[in-house]
Scaffold this active site. Structure first.
Site, PDB file in Angstrom:
ATOM      1  N   ALA A  62       1.131  -1.142  -0.110  1.00  0.00           N
ATOM      2  CA  ALA A  62      -0.010   0.142   0.062  1.00  0.00           C
ATOM      3  C   ALA A  62       1.058   1.421   0.018  1.00  0.00           C
ATOM      4  O   ALA A  62       2.180   1.024   0.316  1.00  0.00           O
ATOM      5  CB  ALA A  62      -0.956   0.047   1.263  1.00  0.00           C
ATOM      6  N   GLY A 101       0.628  -5.287   0.595  1.00  0.00           N
ATOM      7  CA  GLY A 101      -0.694  -5.151  -0.309  1.00  0.00           C
ATOM      8  C   GLY A 101      -0.267  -5.568  -1.721  1.00  0.00           C
ATOM      9  O   GLY A 101      -1.057  -6.092  -2.372  1.00  0.00           O
ATOM     10  N   GLU A 104      -0.844  -9.145  -1.317  1.00  0.00           N
ATOM     11  CA  GLU A 104      -2.093  -9.605  -1.042  1.00  0.00           C
ATOM     12  C   GLU A 104      -2.699  -9.345  -2.684  1.00  0.00           C
ATOM     13  O   GLU A 104      -3.555 -10.152  -2.944  1.00  0.00           O
ATOM     14  CB  GLU A 104      -2.818  -8.354  -0.238  1.00  0.00           C
ATOM     15  CG  GLU A 104      -2.567  -8.779   1.169  1.00  0.00           C
ATOM     16  CD  GLU A 104      -2.947  -7.710   2.047  1.00  0.00           C
ATOM     17  OE1 GLU A 104      -3.630  -7.724   3.242  1.00  0.00           O
ATOM     18  OE2 GLU A 104      -2.548  -6.378   1.928  1.00  0.00           O
ATOM     19  N   GLU A 124       4.108  -5.846   7.046  1.00  0.00           N
ATOM     20  CA  GLU A 124       3.470  -5.154   7.785  1.00  0.00           C
ATOM     21  C   GLU A 124       3.733  -5.055   9.227  1.00  0.00           C
ATOM     22  O   GLU A 124       3.685  -3.852   9.795  1.00  0.00           O
ATOM     23  CB  GLU A 124       1.729  -5.280   7.474  1.00  0.00           C
ATOM     24  CG  GLU A 124       1.142  -4.935   6.173  1.00  0.00           C
ATOM     25  CD  GLU A 124       1.485  -5.978   5.038  1.00  0.00           C
ATOM     26  OE1 GLU A 124       0.709  -5.778   4.046  1.00  0.00           O
ATOM     27  OE2 GLU A 124       2.249  -6.826   5.342  1.00  0.00           O
TER      28      GLU A 124
HETATM   29  N1  T1G Z   1       4.605   3.300   0.262  1.00  0.00           N
HETATM   30  C1  T1G Z   1       5.176   4.546  -0.184  1.00  0.00           C
HETATM   31  N2  T1G Z   1       6.237   4.784  -0.393  1.00  0.00           N
HETATM   32  C2  T1G Z   1       7.405   3.882  -0.358  1.00  0.00           C
HETATM   33  C3  T1G Z   1       6.833   2.430   0.021  1.00  0.00           C
HETATM   34  C4  T1G Z   1       5.462   2.201   0.280  1.00  0.00           C
HETATM   35  N3  T1G Z   1       4.886   1.018   0.709  1.00  0.00           N
HETATM   36  N4  T1G Z   1       8.017   1.598  -0.200  1.00  0.00           N
HETATM   37  C5  T1G Z   1       8.923   2.330  -0.515  1.00  0.00           C
HETATM   38  N5  T1G Z   1       8.712   3.730  -0.578  1.00  0.00           N
HETATM   39  C6  T1G Z   1       9.555   4.568  -0.937  1.00  0.00           C
HETATM   40  C7  T1G Z   1      10.573   5.101   0.218  1.00  0.00           C
HETATM   41  O1  T1G Z   1      10.257   6.020   0.912  1.00  0.00           O
HETATM   42  C8  T1G Z   1      11.738   5.609  -0.807  1.00  0.00           C
HETATM   43  O2  T1G Z   1      11.405   7.161  -0.833  1.00  0.00           O
HETATM   44  C9  T1G Z   1      11.466   4.849  -2.289  1.00  0.00           C
HETATM   45  O3  T1G Z   1      10.094   4.416  -2.245  1.00  0.00           O
HETATM   46  C10 T1G Z   1      12.444   4.030  -2.350  1.00  0.00           C
HETATM   47  O4  T1G Z   1      12.454   3.091  -1.134  1.00  0.00           O
HETATM   48  C11 T1G Z   1      -2.815  -3.072   2.847  1.00  0.00           C
HETATM   49  C12 T1G Z   1      -1.130  -2.040   4.982  1.00  0.00           C
HETATM   50  C13 T1G Z   1      10.255  -2.076  -1.529  1.00  0.00           C
HETATM   51  C14 T1G Z   1      12.011  -3.195  -0.424  1.00  0.00           C
HETATM   52  O5  T1G Z   1       6.332  -2.306   3.973  1.00  0.00           O
HETATM   53  O6  T1G Z   1      10.536  -2.321   2.260  1.00  0.00           O
HETATM   54  O7  T1G Z   1       0.631  -2.834   2.125  1.00  0.00           O
HETATM   55  O8  T1G Z   1      13.308   8.068   0.269  1.00  0.00           O
HETATM   56  O9  T1G Z   1      14.863   3.466  -0.300  1.00  0.00           O
HETATM   57  O10 T1G Z   1      16.139  -0.022  -0.574  1.00  0.00           O
HETATM   58  O11 T1G Z   1      -1.867  -4.961   3.831  1.00  0.00           O
HETATM   59  O12 T1G Z   1      10.927   0.174  -0.038  1.00  0.00           O
HETATM   60  O13 T1G Z   1      13.571   8.050  -2.289  1.00  0.00           O
HETATM   61  O14 T1G Z   1      11.748   9.482  -1.147  1.00  0.00           O
HETATM   62  O15 T1G Z   1      13.402   1.774   0.514  1.00  0.00           O
HETATM   63  O16 T1G Z   1      15.378  -0.257  -2.946  1.00  0.00           O
HETATM   64  C15 T1G Z   1       3.938  -2.771   2.804  1.00  0.00           C
HETATM   65  C16 T1G Z   1       7.954  -1.184   2.038  1.00  0.00           C
HETATM   66  C17 T1G Z   1       3.116  -1.477   3.026  1.00  0.00           C
HETATM   67  C18 T1G Z   1       7.405  -2.530   1.958  1.00  0.00           C
HETATM   68  C19 T1G Z   1      12.661  -1.096  -1.836  1.00  0.00           C
HETATM   69  N6  T1G Z   1       4.960  -2.900   2.371  1.00  0.00           N
HETATM   70  N7  T1G Z   1       9.169  -0.919   1.087  1.00  0.00           N
HETATM   71  O17 T1G Z   1      13.731  -0.894  -0.948  1.00  0.00           O
HETATM   72  O18 T1G Z   1      14.260   1.550  -1.676  1.00  0.00           O
HETATM   73  S1  T1G Z   1       1.727  -1.519   4.256  1.00  0.00           S
HETATM   74  C20 T1G Z   1       6.227  -2.329   2.740  1.00  0.00           C
HETATM   75  C21 T1G Z   1      10.213  -1.434   1.389  1.00  0.00           C
HETATM   76  C22 T1G Z   1       0.526  -2.704   3.335  1.00  0.00           C
HETATM   77  C23 T1G Z   1      -1.499  -3.792   3.299  1.00  0.00           C
HETATM   78  C24 T1G Z   1      -0.482  -2.830   4.005  1.00  0.00           C
HETATM   79  C25 T1G Z   1      11.581  -0.930   0.473  1.00  0.00           C
HETATM   80  C26 T1G Z   1      11.448  -1.839  -0.884  1.00  0.00           C
HETATM   81  P1  T1G Z   1      12.272   8.236  -0.901  1.00  0.00           P
HETATM   82  P2  T1G Z   1      13.934   2.261  -0.456  1.00  0.00           P
HETATM   83  P3  T1G Z   1      14.943  -0.194  -1.765  1.00  0.00           P
END
Ligand code: T1G
Length: 666
Positions: A62, A101, A104, A124
């Site tokens: 998400a 997500g 999912e 999450e």
């Molecule tokens: N939403 C918004 N921005 C995100 C994002 C996300 N999910 N994931 C990464 N970014 C931004 C981050 O802030 C950075 O921004 C840029 O992307 C690059 O990220 C309903 C509730 C995918 C493994 O927890 O683990 O889904 O600093 O530096 O090292 O059930 O990002 O450049 O401005 O980390 O290559 C669940 C989170 C969400 C995964 C890539 N998903 N992301 O790593 O790049 S909750 C996560 C990561 C959800 C549902 C629920 C990592 C990555 P900026 P980065 P990276």
């Protein structure tokens, strides 16, 4: 804004998501997927649908930046149900990461194909949340109770190859041929038809859930999310699908509305923000770091070297005495072999890393290093002497870094003719384990030297934070604002155990006195047993140096478990008597006000002086360097939760000068 497009390839529709950088499920992505699905389902010539992403990864979850904001676009669950209940087979084509997500979404696709390098997971729980769009109900139907409970409660991704074995992925694609292979697979499935995940049975042993709680009890102390995740997976084993979804929704909203998830989401962005250096262009050319020198083969020098060797970067380690050099190299090998025994490295990898290590007794062996990190005894004269020599030895353009934990980096730099090439790189012990790296910017440190040190920190797996030159930089400076009042509270009637319990109940790994015993009470002691000017002098005079000799503020057994010590309490009592301070009962709240609030206050001083770029950097320092509980978001975030007014009132009541910016905030 179109972040989703469609392509028709004969009787297959490809729905293509393109929302850089990580294809997060922003509202316009959800809208685009819904529109694409409607198009594919309505068109009789389309027999199957492929959902794939452009860029470096499949959907990484998400869009966390949308949390807490007014909802836009279609409801995520409605989009997922549309895919799951589609009358035509839908294939999820995965590369990079399918997370949260994103997974999912892949799990409502009837089939999943992935490249071998892909990673799939529901992280999450690391955001203090749970997979709130059916993930806790669909995952156990695909991979079974145990695997689902493990993935949800720990949040670690699995590799596509393992996901194939678990049934989470149905087929592996060629690493470079995902687009084509997905089409071929989809065409094969036309005859097979859709397969709704919600209709699959939940299989496996529900006892696995209790086992996970037992095994992770210590790790999950204070956290809400892991238990909420397990409660949802458990619900999937006994509730019909729709009721399970409702249960999950309730648990999700509880977490989303709580302070823990707010703190952990704050930390998600804080960690990424910390890597940015204000005022410097993102693409500033960096200096090469292909060969590293480390001076000092003690605990810090050895740990620092291990970080680089583990990333395949050759290290030359220098010591003055052969015996110390041999001991240092032996400790490095022993540590790697211990990690190999835990399966972290293979024997070949250990030999490979050790082969990259060159021990030497000569400083001039560092002449061709790109980066030299000094980790010698914390004495300014010694540091200056070393940097003076490095200045003559090292090639032009080499970065000269000091691992000092509190000495003035500008003064060290002034011992060279190239202060622009000098920077602090303050690692935390054990340096091969602790993630934090304070990169100390000197007055004359060149921008590319600072940027290179920060990037090098990220490369070796550290969370690097820029700190300014001041006593103790960010972390230790704030730590002293906790330790000093803690000592004073002992004089006024509190005990080490009471004060430490307030901190461990708060979620810290240990309190001020447990930490002092670990560090060693005799560090910096004047070694004159007759001179008792503090409680610490009294303990040292009695031969109580901490964990290292089994007695300090506590007595320690052979497993280093500490218990309150009558002798230590007597020494504290004796010293209080000499200070004429009346003994009184001290509440736990007063301990919080006098040991934690001053840290927040000091954080504001640090920001006012420009010794940290932003408040969230201070939070990163404390979470990755001192074990501050991540579900409290760090001292500055926690200070906001506590409320500036409440903190200022308490600090003034206890006679602590309040930072102007904190007062202004109140
Ligand atoms: N939403 C918004 N921005 C995100 C994002 C996300 N999910 N994931 C990464 N970014 C931004 C981050 O802030 C950075 O921004 C840029 O992307 C690059 O990220 C309903 C509730 C995918 C493994 O927890 O683990 O889904 O600093 O530096 O090292 O059930 O990002 O450049 O401005 O980390 O290559 C669940 C989170 C969400 C995964 C890539 N998903 N992301 O790593 O790049 S909750 C996560 C990561 C959800 C549902 C629920 C990592 C990555 P900026 P980065 P990276």
């Amino acid at each position: 804004m179109s972040s989703v497009s469609t392509q028709v390839i004969d009787d297959i529709l490809v729905v293509l998501v393109n929302n850089p950088p990580v294809n997060a499920l922003s509202w316009h992505v959800r809208q685009g997927i819904q529109d694409g699905m409607e198009k594919g389902l309505a068109d009789p010539s389309i027999k199957a649908i492929v959902l794939r992403c452009e860029g470096s990864t499949f959907i990484a979850g998400a869009d966390i930046t949308e949390f807490g904001k007014p909802a836009q676009g279609p409801d995520f669950n409605a989009v997922l149900n549309m895919i799951e209940m589609a009358a035509k087979p839908v294939v999820g084509a995965i590369h990079g990461t399918a997370l949260g997500g994103g997974l999912e979404t892949a799990m409502v696709c009837h089939y999943r194909i992935a490249v071998p390098s892909a990673k799939l997971g529901v992280p999450e729980v690391k955001l203090g949340l749970l997979p709130g769009a059916g993930g806790t109900q669909r995952l156990p139907r695909i991979v079974g109770i145990e695997a689902a409970a493990t993935m949800c409660s720990l949040g670690e991704p699995v590799a596509a190859t393992k996901a194939l074995a678990m049934g989470l992925v149905d087929r592996l694609a060629g690493e470079a041929t995902l687009a084509e292979d997905a089409i071929i697979y989809a065409r094969e499935l036309i005859a097979v038809g859709p397969r709704a995940t919600r209709d699959l049975p939940v299989q496996g042993d529900v006892d696995a859930i209790e086992n996970l709680k037992t095994v992770n009890a210590r790790k999950w102390k204070g956290f809400d999310a892991p238990y909420a995740n397990l409660a949802c997976v458990e619900a999937a084993t006994r509730l019909p699908f729709e009721d399970g979804l409702k249960f999950e929704r309730t648990e999700f909203l509880k977490l989303m509305g709580g302070s823990q998830s707010a703190a952990q989401r704050h930390m998600f962005f804080a960690e990424r923000q910390a890597a940015k250096i204000d005022g410097l262009p993102k693409d500033l050319p960096l200096r090469p770091v292909n060969a590293v020198g480390v001076i000092g083969a003690g605990t810090m020098g050895g740990g620092i070297s291990m970080n680089f060797l583990a990333k395949g970067i050759p290290v030359t380690i220098v010591e003055m005495v052969q015996e110390n050099l041999d001991r240092g190299v032996a400790v490095i090998r022993k540590n790697y072999e211990a990690s190999a025994a835990k399966g972290r490295f293979t024997t070949e990898q250990v030999e490979g890393m050790m082969a990259l290590l060159t021990p030497s007794l000569r400083l001039d062996a560092l002449a061709d290093c790109d980066l030299v990190i000094e980790a010698v005894y914390e004495n300014m004269d010694v540091k200056k002497e070393v940097f003076g020599k490095l200045d003559k030895i090292c090639k032009s353009g080499a970065i000269l870094a000091s691992n000092t934990s509190y000495l003035n980096v500008d003064e060290i730099a002034a011992a060279t003719r190239r202060p622009q090439d000098v920077v602090g790189m303050h690692f935390f012990s054990p340096a091969n384990v602790m993630k934090l790296l304070e990169v100390v910017r000197g007055d004359k440190t060149a921008p590319d030297v600072l940027a290179t040190a920060m990037a090098t920190g990220k490369k070796i797996g550290k969370v690097a934070v820029v700190a300014g030159v001041c006593d103790g930089f960010i972390g230790n400076r704030m730590l002293s604002k906790r330790q000093q009042p803690a000592m004073q509270l002992l004089l006024e009637g509190a005990t080490p155990a009471q004060i430490d319990k307030v901190h461990t109940d708060f979620g810290m790994p240990m309190g001020p006195f447990q930490m002092s015993d670990l560090a060693g009470l005799d560090i910096g002691w004047h070694r004159d047993p007759a001179r008792i000017e503090s409680i610490r002098d009294g303990l040292c005079a009695a031969g109580r140096f901490g964990q290292k000799n089994g007695k300090g503020f506590y007595d320690y057994d052979e497993k280093r478990v500490g218990t309150p010590s009558a002798e230590a309490l007597a020494i504290i009592e004796e010293f209080r008597a000499t200070s004429n301070l009346p003994k009184r009962d001290i509440s736990d709240q007063e301990i919080v006000e006098r040991t934690l609030y001053p840290m927040v206050n000091e954080g504001y001083h640090i920001l006012e002086e420009g010794k940290a770029q932003r408040a969230s950097d201070i939070d990163v320092v404390w979470i990755y360097g001192y074990g501050w509980p991540i579900y409290r978001g760090g001292p500055m975030f926690w200070g906001d939760l506590e409320g500036a007014g409440k903190i200022v009132e308490a600090l003034e009541r206890h006679g602590v000068p309040v930072a102007a910016s904190l007062k202004a905030k109140a």
